[in-house]
Design a protein around this motif. Sequence first.
Motif, short mmCIF file in Angstrom:
data_model
loop_
_atom_site.label_atom_id
_atom_site.label_comp_id
_atom_site.label_asym_id
_atom_site.label_seq_id
_atom_site.Cartn_x
_atom_site.Cartn_y
_atom_site.Cartn_z
N GLY A 389 0.79 -1.23 0.00
CA GLY A 389 0.00 0.00 0.00
C GLY A 389 0.82 1.27 0.00
N ASN A 390 1.99 1.23 -0.63
CA ASN A 390 2.90 2.37 -0.57
C ASN A 390 2.75 3.35 -1.73
N ILE A 391 1.52 3.54 -2.17
CA ILE A 391 1.20 4.62 -3.10
C ILE A 391 0.05 5.42 -2.48
N GLY A 392 0.16 6.74 -2.46
CA GLY A 392 -0.89 7.56 -1.87
C GLY A 392 -0.86 7.56 -0.37
N ARG A 393 0.33 7.51 0.21
CA ARG A 393 0.51 7.51 1.67
C ARG A 393 1.67 8.46 1.99
N PRO A 394 1.58 9.27 3.04
CA PRO A 394 2.71 10.14 3.39
C PRO A 394 3.99 9.34 3.61
N GLY A 395 5.08 9.83 3.06
CA GLY A 395 6.37 9.16 3.23
C GLY A 395 6.58 7.98 2.31
#
Length: 766
Positions: A389-395
Amino acid sequence: MAKVTIKPYEGPSGGWGSAQSVLRYVGKEGLARVTAALPHQNKTGGFMCVSCAWPKPADSHPAEFCENGAKATAWELTANKIGPDFFAAHTVTELLGWPDHDLEEVGRLTQPMRYDRAQDKYVPVGWPDAFVEIGRELRAIDPHAAVFYASGRASLETSYMYQLFARLYGSNNLPDSSNMCHESTSVALPKSIGVPVGTVSLEDFEDTECLLFFGQNVGTNSPRMLHPLREVSKRGVPIVTFNPLRERGLERFTDPQSPTEMVLGQETRISSHYFQVESGGDLAAIMGICKALVVLDDEATAKGEPAVLDHEFIREHTHGFEAFLDSLRGTSWKEIEHHSGLKRGDLEETAGIYVRSKATIALYGMGLTQHRKGVETVQMLVNLLLLKGNIGRPGAGILPVRGHSNVQGQRTVGISEKPKLVPLDRLKELYKFEPPRWEGMSTVDACKGIVDGSVRAFIGLGGNFLRAAPDRDRMEEGWKRMRLNVQISTKLNRSHLVASEISYILPCLGRTEIDEEATGPQVVTVEDSTARIHGSRAVAKPISEHLRSEPRIVAEMAKATLESSGHVDWDAWVGDYSKIRDAIEATYPDQFKDFNDRLWTPGGFPRPLAARERKWNTDTGKANFVVPDTMSSHGLDLTPDMLRLITLRSNDQFNTTIYGYHDRFRGIDGTRMVLFINPDDMERFGLAQDELVTLVGASDDQVHREINGLQVVPYDIPRGCVGSYYPECNVLIPIAHHAEESKVPAAKSVPVTLRKEDGRKAPAAH
């Protein structure tokens, strides 16, 4: 000839070596003029660097420029200049024998010139006469046979005018330097996440918990990135690097702006883990990390522990997960290890690091994009991010590190050969004409057309196309047969000197030079790698009164070429660039809302990107897992005597511009004619250090390609791979050797063989 020394470099990136390099080069080019400009570089209200596209922070450093950025500014603001007297003293045939460095070192072009074949010299020509003939020639040429190329230097304003001129003329042949490097990104990302650019902002570095780094040499190509990397490292964040060569900028860094670090010789570790993947092995390596994640997730499920993968995100936001999962389970570790050149344990270790991170950024450069399977490799990297889920998340997010300063922005405002990427209906409405709808030429297509003679005219908006392009020898022969060659340039290069039937040099202002038009000094805009738009205000007096701005040159060519300017007031646009920005906003209202009012937003104003909001403008309406059809990025069928050539840039160059012969981080001084090779391969081929060899292209197209006089340098590079410099080695790259979907020249995996040069050795001093 310069003395050649080859000696391993033991220092960090940055540090005193960087400071000394800047002082040496700036002093050579003209200390007062350059040092007056540098404090304004990459600052809000100042000018944006003409070198790389790394973001410009809202809170800038006192010196917001790097070693290569300072060189780029000094290169543009040199006190040296060349005019008619220089060209009267040298024939084109003579100048063709000069090295690339020497051609640009002579100085800034100051007056328009036209090639005179009878004298074999460039002779001065008036601006009006130049525009009249260029327009007459273009009108006589089929628009399908005319190419309008743009390097990454031109502003958003110039780029918008240029693409409009080409389309009013009737052509969609608008390749640019993105075709040379990151077109694989522009093809891969829309299919995977619905946007053609990266999703990371500079602020994300403050929140990230892991950085995955692939195929990008930060110390040479974007040194300002070392500042956020330094801060990330100091927070204890793991930085896991996959790169064939051990590059010093990815290992350790001394901040030249920190008196304490400089005085005490302190260094910051950059990469916490460094894996030397084989050239073309990244796709398999990333597949291996994904496979290891699935195994960890299976184990967690079996133990009743929390899941490793983000199944909620996968269910809600993605498509194709089950097919990708089947592909992972069906791919053996043996196959992954074979194609990546890495051990299973290396990839499982990376997976373990990735699992512990709640926010991960994946960065990459041309080490991923310039392969036959470059598009699939970028999509595989997206797959890895989607699993957690590392798209559209801060950092978190994906970050392609662009090269030239506005190459991404040019695409944003219509420099594209693909009509589906341009709002043609909106252009039709605004300017009352029928835009061409046919697919234009990419860079590779243009090269093919130049070689086979179907391209009759080439307009170059900056750059040195003939040196940057593949298959140099065949390209130069085809270049001579073109009818018209027009180069809008600041300095002399080989694209001027391989003369076509009619050849023009049109000298333009640099971005650092004040552009005085009817309403006063003008400002321009550029887009950085994180899709932020910045205003750029020049600070230096032009080196010659005869120069014209790029917007004015484009406008005058358009007026001279087009039978009617129709609904475009070219003169009004040139007199006031804010009117061009109004036109850009009218064409792209969602991307450039309140354009003129936001020019000086500290840190730039962001373009809206749907993927940052987890909105997916894809064919499925979701982020797509993409299953690769191979484990090899290079896609080559190699015999035992073949090697894979990686073309490299030195510490003393930017793209085709060679600032000098000092590749400090690799320990090379005084030459660019070297071949980096693994010691085991030296033994296998019976080579001695400093021996001179010839590299021969191993393509099966029956065309002989070779470069000779390369000095053997033992180096820490994977077995079966060799490295040598770009653009010299472009002669070995067939036009047909490119990424299959994006047509980016596959310059990071060129099949070659070695030939000894009768035991000759270079006179090296070690």
